[in-house]
Each structure stands twice: as structure tokens, then as C-alpha cells.
Design an enzyme around this catalytic site. Structure first.
Site, PDB file in Angstrom:
ATOM      1  N   GLU A  65      11.278  -4.530   5.209  1.00 11.27           N
ATOM      2  CA  GLU A  65      10.258  -3.906   6.054  1.00 11.27           C
ATOM      3  C   GLU A  65      10.626  -3.933   7.541  1.00 11.27           C
ATOM      4  O   GLU A  65       9.829  -3.506   8.378  1.00 11.27           O
ATOM      5  CB  GLU A  65       8.900  -4.593   5.843  1.00 11.27           C
ATOM      6  CG  GLU A  65       8.367  -4.492   4.421  1.00 11.27           C
ATOM      7  CD  GLU A  65       7.923  -3.094   4.015  1.00 11.27           C
ATOM      8  OE1 GLU A  65       8.184  -2.123   4.755  1.00 11.27           O
ATOM      9  OE2 GLU A  65       7.315  -2.962   2.950  1.00 11.27           O
ATOM     10  N   TYR A 101       0.812  -1.227   0.000  1.00 13.54           N
ATOM     11  CA  TYR A 101       0.000   0.000   0.000  1.00 13.54           C
ATOM     12  C   TYR A 101       0.841   1.271   0.000  1.00 13.54           C
ATOM     13  O   TYR A 101       0.312   2.365  -0.030  1.00 13.54           O
ATOM     14  CB  TYR A 101      -0.921   0.012   1.234  1.00 13.54           C
ATOM     15  CG  TYR A 101      -0.141  -0.089   2.527  1.00 13.54           C
ATOM     16  CD1 TYR A 101       0.406   1.040   3.125  1.00 13.54           C
ATOM     17  CD2 TYR A 101       0.093  -1.329   3.111  1.00 13.54           C
ATOM     18  CE1 TYR A 101       1.163   0.939   4.280  1.00 13.54           C
ATOM     19  CE2 TYR A 101       0.840  -1.442   4.271  1.00 13.54           C
ATOM     20  CZ  TYR A 101       1.369  -0.303   4.853  1.00 13.54           C
ATOM     21  OH  TYR A 101       2.123  -0.406   5.993  1.00 13.54           O
ATOM     22  N   GLY A 102       2.174   1.129   0.048  1.00 14.50           N
ATOM     23  CA  GLY A 102       3.026   2.318   0.207  1.00 14.50           C
ATOM     24  C   GLY A 102       4.067   2.460  -0.881  1.00 14.50           C
ATOM     25  O   GLY A 102       3.758   2.462  -2.073  1.00 14.50           O
ATOM     26  N   THR A 103       5.336   2.558  -0.472  1.00 10.21           N
ATOM     27  CA  THR A 103       6.425   2.871  -1.402  1.00 10.21           C
ATOM     28  C   THR A 103       6.770   1.737  -2.354  1.00 10.21           C
ATOM     29  O   THR A 103       7.547   1.939  -3.277  1.00 10.21           O
ATOM     30  CB  THR A 103       7.698   3.278  -0.636  1.00 10.21           C
ATOM     31  OG1 THR A 103       8.191   2.155   0.099  1.00 10.21           O
ATOM     32  CG2 THR A 103       7.426   4.451   0.306  1.00 10.21           C
ATOM     33  N   LEU A 104       6.197   0.539  -2.167  1.00 19.06           N
ATOM     34  CA  LEU A 104       6.488  -0.595  -3.058  1.00 19.06           C
ATOM     35  C   LEU A 104       5.500  -0.692  -4.234  1.00 19.06           C
ATOM     36  O   LEU A 104       5.673  -1.521  -5.124  1.00 19.06           O
ATOM     37  CB  LEU A 104       6.480  -1.912  -2.265  1.00 19.06           C
ATOM     38  CG  LEU A 104       7.642  -2.069  -1.274  1.00 19.06           C
ATOM     39  CD1 LEU A 104       7.374  -3.222  -0.314  1.00 19.06           C
ATOM     40  CD2 LEU A 104       8.958  -2.281  -2.003  1.00 19.06           C
TER      41      LEU A 104
END
Length: 156
Positions: free
Chosen positions: A82, A7-10
Site C-alpha cells: 500500500e 475496501y478496494g482491490t484486495l
């Protein structure tokens, strides 16, 4: 293969997506887009503007993201990347499929009861209490209107 929801920087177009397509780290195959069935707080926190999904089910928004099938090597890389289990914890969450591109496993997503899949998600239960008071987002974009651009590890 394991299913992971990012849901983020990936996500595609975000600063760390390069890791998802680096086959030296393992295989990650984009399957589709989804959102968490339950609501969670998604905050941008810390001096590096990192997106965190706080593991507080029922608070916040349904979080939008991408679903990937990953091999064991990629899963191990993601755990390390992570900071699992200290910074983030990898837990199974129910993800509502919004758009499915997955091939093979004919209609796998549609076959799932009401289009819901179980996916691993990196969320956190280990956060400073003041993060609960930060603004909550339903979708993350490093260059979003919030003005909190993510700081790459190489730049820290």
C-alpha cells in the site's frame, strides 16, 4: 493477529485478492463484511484507476469492505504493498460488522459494543486537492458501472 479492513482491490473477486490468499506473504483470515462507522470519500483516481479512501471523516459515504485477521508478516506485506506511509497511511478506524464468519473468539464481533470493531484501514491524507471533486462511491468494484478498470502493477 491484527484486524484489517479492505475496501478496494484486495477484496474477494478483485484484482489484488490473490495477495490476501498467498501464504508466502503471510496469513490473512477472512472474518466478515463491514462498513465504516463514519462517512469517507472513496474515489477512483490516477492513471491506473486506483481506489482511495480519503481521510476526510464525515464526508462521502459509509464504505463497504471486508474484515481480515492478519499476522505480522501479512501486515508488513500490506504496508509495503500500500506504499505506507507515503501513498496510504494505516490508521485505526471503527468498522460496523454487517456479516460475521469469524470462528474462535466466540461471538467476538457480537460482543463488541454495538457490533463495532477497531480495524486498521489504509486511507490517505496525502492526495491532490482535485480528488475531493471526484465522484464518491460507497463500495468498490474494479469492473463496476464507473468504467474505470484498475490497471494491475504488472501492466503499468
Amino acid at each position: 493477529m491484527a484486524r484489517v479492513f479492505v475496501y478496494g482491490t484486495l477484496k474477494k473477486g478483485q484484482p489484488n485478492y490473490k495477495h490476501m490468499i498467498n501464504t508466502a506473504k503471510g496469513l490473512a483470515k477472512f472474518q466478515g463484511r463491514g462498513r465504516t462507522v463514519e462517512k469517507y470519500p472513496l474515489v477512483i483516481a490516477g492513471k491506473y484507476n486506483i481506489p482511495y479512501m480519503l481521510n476526510i471523516p464525515g464526508t462521502g459515504h459509509q464504505i463497504a469492505g471486508e474484515i481480515y485477521s492478519v499476522d505480522e508478516q501479512m501486515l508488513q506485506f500490506l504496508d509495503e504493498f500500500e506504499g505506507c506511509p507515503d501513498m496510504y497511511q494505516r490508521t485505526l478506524m471503527r468498522i460496523q460488522v454487517v456479516e460475521w464468519e469469524g470462528k474462535g473468539g466466540t461471538g467476538e464481533a457480537r460482543a463488541a459494543a454495538d457490533g463495532v470493531l477497531e480495524c486498521f484501514v489504509y486511507s490517505t491524507a496525502t492526495y491532490p486537492p482535485e480528488w475531493v471533486g471526484l465522484p464518491y462511491y460507497d463500495s468498490y468494484d474494479s469492473s463496476g458501472k464507473h468504467g474505470l478498470s484498475y490497471v494491475l502493477r504488472e501492466s503499468r
